[in-house]
Design a protein around this motif. Structure first.
Motif, PDB file in Angstrom:
ATOM      1  N   ILE A  27      11.449  25.360 -10.832  1.00 39.43           N
ATOM      2  CA  ILE A  27      11.978  24.138 -11.435  1.00 39.43           C
ATOM      3  C   ILE A  27      11.680  24.121 -12.937  1.00 39.43           C
ATOM      4  N   LEU A  28      10.480  24.522 -13.323  1.00 43.36           N
ATOM      5  CA  LEU A  28      10.148  24.559 -14.752  1.00 43.36           C
ATOM      6  C   LEU A  28      11.034  25.537 -15.521  1.00 43.36           C
ATOM      7  N   TYR A  29      11.347  26.683 -14.924  1.00 44.11           N
ATOM      8  CA  TYR A  29      12.243  27.626 -15.581  1.00 44.11           C
ATOM      9  C   TYR A  29      13.633  27.017 -15.768  1.00 44.11           C
ATOM     10  N   LEU A  30      14.101  26.255 -14.783  1.00 37.63           N
ATOM     11  CA  LEU A  30      15.419  25.646 -14.895  1.00 37.63           C
ATOM     12  C   LEU A  30      15.462  24.563 -15.979  1.00 37.63           C
ATOM     13  N   VAL A  31      14.384  23.844 -16.154  1.00 33.00           N
ATOM     14  CA  VAL A  31      14.324  22.733 -17.102  1.00 33.00           C
ATOM     15  C   VAL A  31      13.992  23.220 -18.513  1.00 33.00           C
ATOM     16  N   LEU A  32      13.213  24.274 -18.599  1.00 34.57           N
ATOM     17  CA  LEU A  32      12.683  24.751 -19.871  1.00 34.57           C
ATOM     18  C   LEU A  32      13.770  25.309 -20.775  1.00 34.57           C
ATOM     19  N   ARG A  33      13.678  24.980 -22.042  1.00 31.61           N
ATOM     20  CA  ARG A  33      14.589  25.539 -23.058  1.00 31.61           C
ATOM     21  C   ARG A  33      13.804  26.463 -23.985  1.00 31.61           C
ATOM     22  N   LYS A  34      14.504  27.473 -24.490  1.00 25.91           N
ATOM     23  CA  LYS A  34      13.853  28.346 -25.476  1.00 25.91           C
ATOM     24  C   LYS A  34      13.966  27.686 -26.838  1.00 25.91           C
ATOM     25  N   LYS A  35      12.846  27.560 -27.504  1.00 27.56           N
ATOM     26  CA  LYS A  35      12.841  26.923 -28.839  1.00 27.56           C
ATOM     27  C   LYS A  35      12.625  27.965 -29.918  1.00 27.56           C
ATOM     28  N   ILE A  53      10.747  37.806 -19.017  1.00 28.23           N
ATOM     29  CA  ILE A  53      10.383  38.556 -20.223  1.00 28.23           C
ATOM     30  C   ILE A  53      11.635  38.998 -20.975  1.00 28.23           C
ATOM     31  N   VAL A  54      12.648  39.468 -20.236  1.00 29.74           N
ATOM     32  CA  VAL A  54      13.900  39.888 -20.874  1.00 29.74           C
ATOM     33  C   VAL A  54      14.573  38.697 -21.550  1.00 29.74           C
ATOM     34  N   GLN A  55      14.658  37.578 -20.842  1.00 31.00           N
ATOM     35  CA  GLN A  55      15.311  36.404 -21.419  1.00 31.00           C
ATOM     36  C   GLN A  55      14.508  35.826 -22.585  1.00 31.00           C
ATOM     37  N   LEU A  56      13.222  35.985 -22.549  1.00 33.43           N
ATOM     38  CA  LEU A  56      12.395  35.476 -23.634  1.00 33.43           C
ATOM     39  C   LEU A  56      12.753  36.133 -24.963  1.00 33.43           C
ATOM     40  N   PHE A  57      13.144  37.412 -24.901  1.00 31.22           N
ATOM     41  CA  PHE A  57      13.467  38.129 -26.128  1.00 31.22           C
ATOM     42  C   PHE A  57      14.958  38.191 -26.428  1.00 31.22           C
ATOM     43  N   ILE A 113       8.044  40.438   2.012  1.00 26.33           N
ATOM     44  CA  ILE A 113       8.321  41.536   1.084  1.00 26.33           C
ATOM     45  C   ILE A 113       9.430  41.139   0.112  1.00 26.33           C
ATOM     46  N   LEU A 114      10.461  40.470   0.617  1.00 29.01           N
ATOM     47  CA  LEU A 114      11.520  39.989  -0.271  1.00 29.01           C
ATOM     48  C   LEU A 114      10.998  38.993  -1.295  1.00 29.01           C
ATOM     49  N   SER A 115      10.060  38.151  -0.891  1.00 28.25           N
ATOM     50  CA  SER A 115       9.511  37.186  -1.837  1.00 28.25           C
ATOM     51  C   SER A 115       8.749  37.896  -2.964  1.00 28.25           C
ATOM     52  N   ILE A 116       8.046  38.960  -2.631  1.00 23.62           N
ATOM     53  CA  ILE A 116       7.364  39.740  -3.673  1.00 23.62           C
ATOM     54  C   ILE A 116       8.381  40.364  -4.627  1.00 23.62           C
ATOM     55  N   ILE A 117       9.428  40.935  -4.066  1.00 21.73           N
ATOM     56  CA  ILE A 117      10.457  41.586  -4.886  1.00 21.73           C
ATOM     57  C   ILE A 117      11.115  40.573  -5.823  1.00 21.73           C
ATOM     58  N   PHE A 118      11.498  39.410  -5.282  1.00 27.08           N
ATOM     59  CA  PHE A 118      12.151  38.402  -6.118  1.00 27.08           C
ATOM     60  C   PHE A 118      11.204  37.834  -7.166  1.00 27.08           C
ATOM     61  N   SER A 119       9.934  37.682  -6.826  1.00 26.24           N
ATOM     62  CA  SER A 119       8.981  37.149  -7.788  1.00 26.24           C
ATOM     63  C   SER A 119       8.756  38.126  -8.946  1.00 26.24           C
ATOM     64  N   GLY A 179      17.614  27.263 -27.728  1.00 28.96           N
ATOM     65  CA  GLY A 179      18.248  26.108 -27.103  1.00 28.96           C
ATOM     66  C   GLY A 179      18.794  26.378 -25.718  1.00 28.96           C
ATOM     67  N   LYS A 180      18.856  27.614 -25.301  1.00 28.16           N
ATOM     68  CA  LYS A 180      19.370  27.963 -23.968  1.00 28.16           C
ATOM     69  C   LYS A 180      18.261  27.837 -22.938  1.00 28.16           C
ATOM     70  N   ARG A 181      18.651  27.686 -21.698  1.00 31.26           N
ATOM     71  CA  ARG A 181      17.682  27.528 -20.614  1.00 31.26           C
ATOM     72  C   ARG A 181      17.550  28.818 -19.817  1.00 31.26           C
ATOM     73  N   PHE A 182      16.431  28.926 -19.098  1.00 36.38           N
ATOM     74  CA  PHE A 182      16.128  30.123 -18.301  1.00 36.38           C
ATOM     75  C   PHE A 182      16.714  29.965 -16.889  1.00 36.38           C
ATOM     76  N   TYR A 183      18.044  29.814 -16.806  1.00 37.78           N
ATOM     77  CA  TYR A 183      18.690  29.560 -15.520  1.00 37.78           C
ATOM     78  C   TYR A 183      18.533  30.722 -14.539  1.00 37.78           C
ATOM     79  N   ILE A 184      18.721  31.935 -15.016  1.00 35.85           N
ATOM     80  CA  ILE A 184      18.668  33.104 -14.123  1.00 35.85           C
ATOM     81  C   ILE A 184      17.263  33.264 -13.545  1.00 35.85           C
ATOM     82  N   THR A 185      16.264  33.149 -14.399  1.00 39.33           N
ATOM     83  CA  THR A 185      14.880  33.274 -13.942  1.00 39.33           C
ATOM     84  C   THR A 185      14.535  32.180 -12.941  1.00 39.33           C
ATOM     85  N   GLY A 186      14.952  30.956 -13.220  1.00 41.59           N
ATOM     86  CA  GLY A 186      14.682  29.847 -12.311  1.00 41.59           C
ATOM     87  C   GLY A 186      15.365  30.021 -10.973  1.00 41.59           C
TER      88      GLY A 186
END
Length: 161
Positions: A153-161, A85-89, A71-77, A94-101
């Motif tokens: 891992i992809l969220y941690l590496v990915l940068r917003k362009k 979505i929030v960080q995308l907007f 259940i916790l895994s569902i909540i965190f996912s 140039g910043k990374r999606f650290y919180i999401t990752g």
């Protein structure tokens, strides 16, 4: 970059759906019982009808832990999806999606703990079954484990362009 973001988003949604299915459905172990197919999950034992899962008193804490971690895994996912979505907007270029990752890796850890406890405590002792084997929910949970690690891992590496 847009294609990569869309692909990660689609895989993330698929992971959330598979986590819901693997946690809710009762097909973690499947076997034969009185010449019929029976299955058990995290919540119920289903033969002709479904009833509460009979658990020995020593294994009740383990089952509750598996239920809680799934259940916790569902909540965190879901929370990671909302944060993406929030960080995308709101995230600067140039910043990374650290919180999401980080949230997605916490989801990954919850899946790992929950499915590992189930594997260690409940796989070998399917007492009401003859010829027991793992059901699709158990396999889906391990697939979600892999997907959530890759997405985290992809969220941690990915940068917003």
């Amino acid at each position: 970059m847009l294609v990569l973001l869309a692909g990660i988003f689609v895989v993330h949604i698929a992971t959330v759906i598979m986590l819901f299915v693997s946690t809710i459905a009762n097909v973690w172990m499947v076997g034969s019982s009185n010449f019929r197919t029976a299955s058990s999950g995290l919540w119920l034992l289903c033969n002709r009808t479904c009833e509460h899962l009979p658990v020995r008193s020593g294994e009740e804490a383990s089952l509750k832990a598996v239920q809680a971690f799934m259940i916790l895994s569902i909540i965190f996912s879901v929370f990671a999806l909302v944060m993406f979505i929030v960080q995308l907007f709101t995230l600067e270029k140039g910043k990374r999606f650290y919180i999401t990752g980080a949230i997605m890796l916490v989801c990954w850890m919850c899946i790992l703990i929950g499915v590992s406890i189930y594997t260690a405590r409940f796989t070998g002792n399917a007492a009401p079954f003859t010829n027991p084997h793992h059901g699709y929910c158990f396999i889906l949970a391990w697939i979600c484990f892999c997907f959530s690690f890759i997405i985290g891992i992809l969220y941690l590496v990915l940068r917003k362009k």
